[in-house]
Each structure stands twice: as C-alpha cells, then as structure tokens.
Write a protein that holds these residues in place. Structure first.
Motif, PDB file in Angstrom:
ATOM      1  N   TRP A 176       0.803  -1.352   0.031  1.00 55.06           N
ATOM      2  CA  TRP A 176       0.071  -0.046  -0.063  1.00 55.06           C
ATOM      3  C   TRP A 176       0.922   1.200   0.068  1.00 55.06           C
ATOM      4  O   TRP A 176       0.769   2.122  -0.909  1.00 55.06           O
ATOM      5  CB  TRP A 176      -0.969  -0.223   1.089  1.00 55.06           C
ATOM      6  CG  TRP A 176      -1.685  -1.339   1.266  1.00 55.06           C
ATOM      7  CD1 TRP A 176      -1.713  -1.998   1.986  1.00 55.06           C
ATOM      8  CD2 TRP A 176      -2.798  -1.639   0.192  1.00 55.06           C
ATOM      9  NE1 TRP A 176      -2.516  -3.400   1.451  1.00 55.06           N
ATOM     10  CE2 TRP A 176      -2.961  -2.940   0.485  1.00 55.06           C
ATOM     11  CE3 TRP A 176      -3.373  -1.090  -0.887  1.00 55.06           C
ATOM     12  CZ2 TRP A 176      -4.078  -3.865  -0.485  1.00 55.06           C
ATOM     13  CZ3 TRP A 176      -4.341  -2.022  -1.698  1.00 55.06           C
ATOM     14  CH2 TRP A 176      -4.686  -3.169  -1.212  1.00 55.06           C
ATOM     15  N   VAL A 215       1.768   4.025  -2.906  1.00 52.87           N
ATOM     16  CA  VAL A 215       1.314   5.381  -2.932  1.00 52.87           C
ATOM     17  C   VAL A 215       2.647   6.425  -3.340  1.00 52.87           C
ATOM     18  O   VAL A 215       2.416   7.402  -4.142  1.00 52.87           O
ATOM     19  CB  VAL A 215       0.812   5.849  -1.424  1.00 52.87           C
ATOM     20  CG1 VAL A 215       0.890   7.251  -1.225  1.00 52.87           C
ATOM     21  CG2 VAL A 215      -0.374   5.023  -1.075  1.00 52.87           C
ATOM     22  N   LEU A 230       0.980   8.073   5.981  1.00 52.83           N
ATOM     23  CA  LEU A 230      -0.295   8.709   5.025  1.00 52.83           C
ATOM     24  C   LEU A 230      -0.391   9.895   5.536  1.00 52.83           C
ATOM     25  O   LEU A 230      -0.848  11.109   4.818  1.00 52.83           O
ATOM     26  CB  LEU A 230      -1.338   7.681   4.960  1.00 52.83           C
ATOM     27  CG  LEU A 230      -2.372   8.033   3.945  1.00 52.83           C
ATOM     28  CD1 LEU A 230      -2.040   8.096   2.755  1.00 52.83           C
ATOM     29  CD2 LEU A 230      -3.425   7.078   4.381  1.00 52.83           C
ATOM     30  N   LEU A 288      -6.121   3.969  -2.557  1.00 55.86           N
ATOM     31  CA  LEU A 288      -6.399   4.179  -1.099  1.00 55.86           C
ATOM     32  C   LEU A 288      -7.833   3.360  -0.709  1.00 55.86           C
ATOM     33  O   LEU A 288      -7.823   2.808   0.429  1.00 55.86           O
ATOM     34  CB  LEU A 288      -6.362   5.555  -0.783  1.00 55.86           C
ATOM     35  CG  LEU A 288      -4.984   6.349  -0.833  1.00 55.86           C
ATOM     36  CD1 LEU A 288      -5.065   7.556  -0.757  1.00 55.86           C
ATOM     37  CD2 LEU A 288      -4.209   5.816   0.269  1.00 55.86           C
TER      38      LEU A 288
END
Lengths: 180, 180
Positions: free
Chosen positions: A57, A61, A108, A136
C-alpha cells in the motif's frame, strides 16, 4: 459512495484492533485451520496483511506520487506471507500488523494529501492506469475482503457441526473468494 | 471439526467486543448504509443480533432441555430487529448486545452441560429434529455469518471507489447472503 480519505483512514485504523479482539487467544481450532488444500487460515491472512503493509500500500502510494504513470508498481507476491509467518505466533503477527499499520497511517497522514493529489495516476502491472484515490479505497476494501474471508474460514470449521442449519447460514454458501 | 462447547463459548464471548472495536464511532457512511432496497446496514445487523439474544438462542436451549422434540421452537422473526433499533444509536445497540450476550453466556455456563446433554433433541419449526449441539454450533456460526455480512455491506460502499481493483476483491463477488 465516493472515496473519502477520512472514511478510509477511519476504517484502516480499526482493522488491527478488530482482528486482535476477534483472534487473540482464540482456540487454534478456529485460527489455524483453513478451508482445504492451498487455502488460508486466519493466521495466514494476518501474515498476508503484514506483507501488504510492507510491500503493497504505502510503497505504491509513493510510486504514484514520485513516478506517476511512468513506472508500474512492483507485482504483489501473494505467497509473500510465508516469510512473515515462519516461526511466529499469532500474537506476534497481530502485534506486528498493528505496529506496521500504525506507522503506515502516520506516514499517510503526513503526506497531507489534497483532493487534487487523489486524482493522480499510477500504473498497476496488470490493471493498467489507476488513480491514487482508487489505490487508497482498495487498501480499505482489502481489509474488508480479508475480514470477510476470516469469518468464512472460521465458519467453515463448523460446517458439519451446525447440521441442517447450514442451509440458512449464508457464510457457508459464499463464493466471494479473493484473488488478491 | 466436531462441535466443541468451549470453542463455541470462546467465539461467542468475543463477538460483541469485535463488533464494538470495528463499528463504534466509525463514520455513518460505513455503518448506516446497506446494499440496496430491503437489505441491512451494519446498524441493522447489530439489532438483529440483539433480537437473537432475546428470542432465539438461549430460549431455544431451554425448550430443548425442557420439552425435547415434543415442542417446536417459536419461529424466529427476521424483522424483529425493527423494534430493537427504533430510536437507538449504534453505540446503544453495541452496549445492549454486549450486555445480553454476557448474560446469556452466564446462563449457558450455569447449565453445566455434559456431553450427553449436547445429544438431546429439539424440534425446529422448519428444519425438523435438531440436536442441542447443532443449536449451539449454529449460535457461533451465526455470529460469523453476520460478521461476514457486515464486512460485505461495508465493502459494497466502496464498490465504485476501488475502480478496476473490484475484479480482485472477493468480498465484492460474494453470493453468500444469509436467509436467517
């Protein structure tokens, strides 16, 4: 609903504690059994979630923000959890998942993503062009697909024990098995 | 696995705290939305679990022990949760579910059921003859079918938001919808 970053973070924040509450110290008959050959137990799923925190993840990103569509994401290794779970207890995995998720969410939040950032594009090695918003939202939905899986794997252990009630229990008729 | 009363109680004990950890103070976009007309939100499901604590599980255990196969269980009212949820907040429902479950498990433990008791037979109004063991296993599997449902209902809210990843997320392809 449209993707909403605060709603995504609210869900992502709760998953480690939810799994901890459900699984910690539960008898191994629930947590270490799977649905048959080449399927995962709840223990395996927590390992997979850890592997996602490390390699999927937030790394993706950062690839979107740095390279946009010009660099495809590293393919995710669906068997990568084997290394995560080797020699570990379920309690250790739950602790590790909570720690990594907390670190990733701090990272994040520190990005202070604006609505226009969520429209930025990246390249998935199989799916092609995707948006940061979709990535996301998928992180959150991926938690839910594995909570869904864990509840199904656990219910499977009582498939015979429930007798004729199996006809009424939707979880015993689920065909929604994840491929990632 | 065979039904094991201690494993059943271990799971039943954890469900209220698991739902509390997942759902309390989560944005209403997750907890109050359903899958379309005549489907349930997570809020509705908690109401249904409360209704089961009041009218289904322990009341049926007592009917088996007192009347055996000679008296059929009262049919369960699948719309009975409407009265439970009216005017309540999700926090109130989570508290109520935890309280009722705790009371019911105390009552179950106080029965000191022996293995031979678990073989006792009762009569389900539709399924016919069932055992006490099957009833208790179903109580646990019913928790799991609704955890499975809640994760699916919540994931449904991001069906569009995940874009092409929907192909990979098993929870978005689930057909295991409960009929009780």
């Amino acid at each position: 609903m449209q993707h909403n970053l605060q709603n995504t973070i609210s869900l992502l924040t709760r998953t480690p504690a939810t799994l901890n509450t459900l699984l910690r110290d539960l008898p191994e008959a629930w947590t270490f059994r799977n649905e048959g050959q080449n399927t995962w137990s709840a223990f395996d799923v927590v390992g997979h979630l850890i592997h996602g925190e490390r390699t999927d993840w937030m790394p993706r990103v950062k690839v979107v923000l740095q390279f946009g569509e010009t660099r495809a994401f590293e393919p995710f290794d669906r068997q990568g959890h084997a290394r995560e779970i080797h020699g570990k207890s379920l309690a250790q995995l739950l602790d590790e998942f909570a720690r990594l998720r907390s670190e990733n969410l701090a990272e994040l939040r520190a990005l202070h993503l604006r609505p226009e950032d969520l429209e930025r594009r990246g390249r998935h090695p199989s799916l092609g062009v995707v948006s940061l918003s979709e990535l996301l939202a998928t992180w959150a939905a991926h938690d839910l697909t594995h909570l869904h899986q864990i509840s199904r794997v656990m219910a499977h252990q009582y498939r015979e024990a429930v007798g004729p009630w199996s006809a009424y229990l939707g979880v015993l008729h689920c065909t929604g098995h994840s491929s990632s």
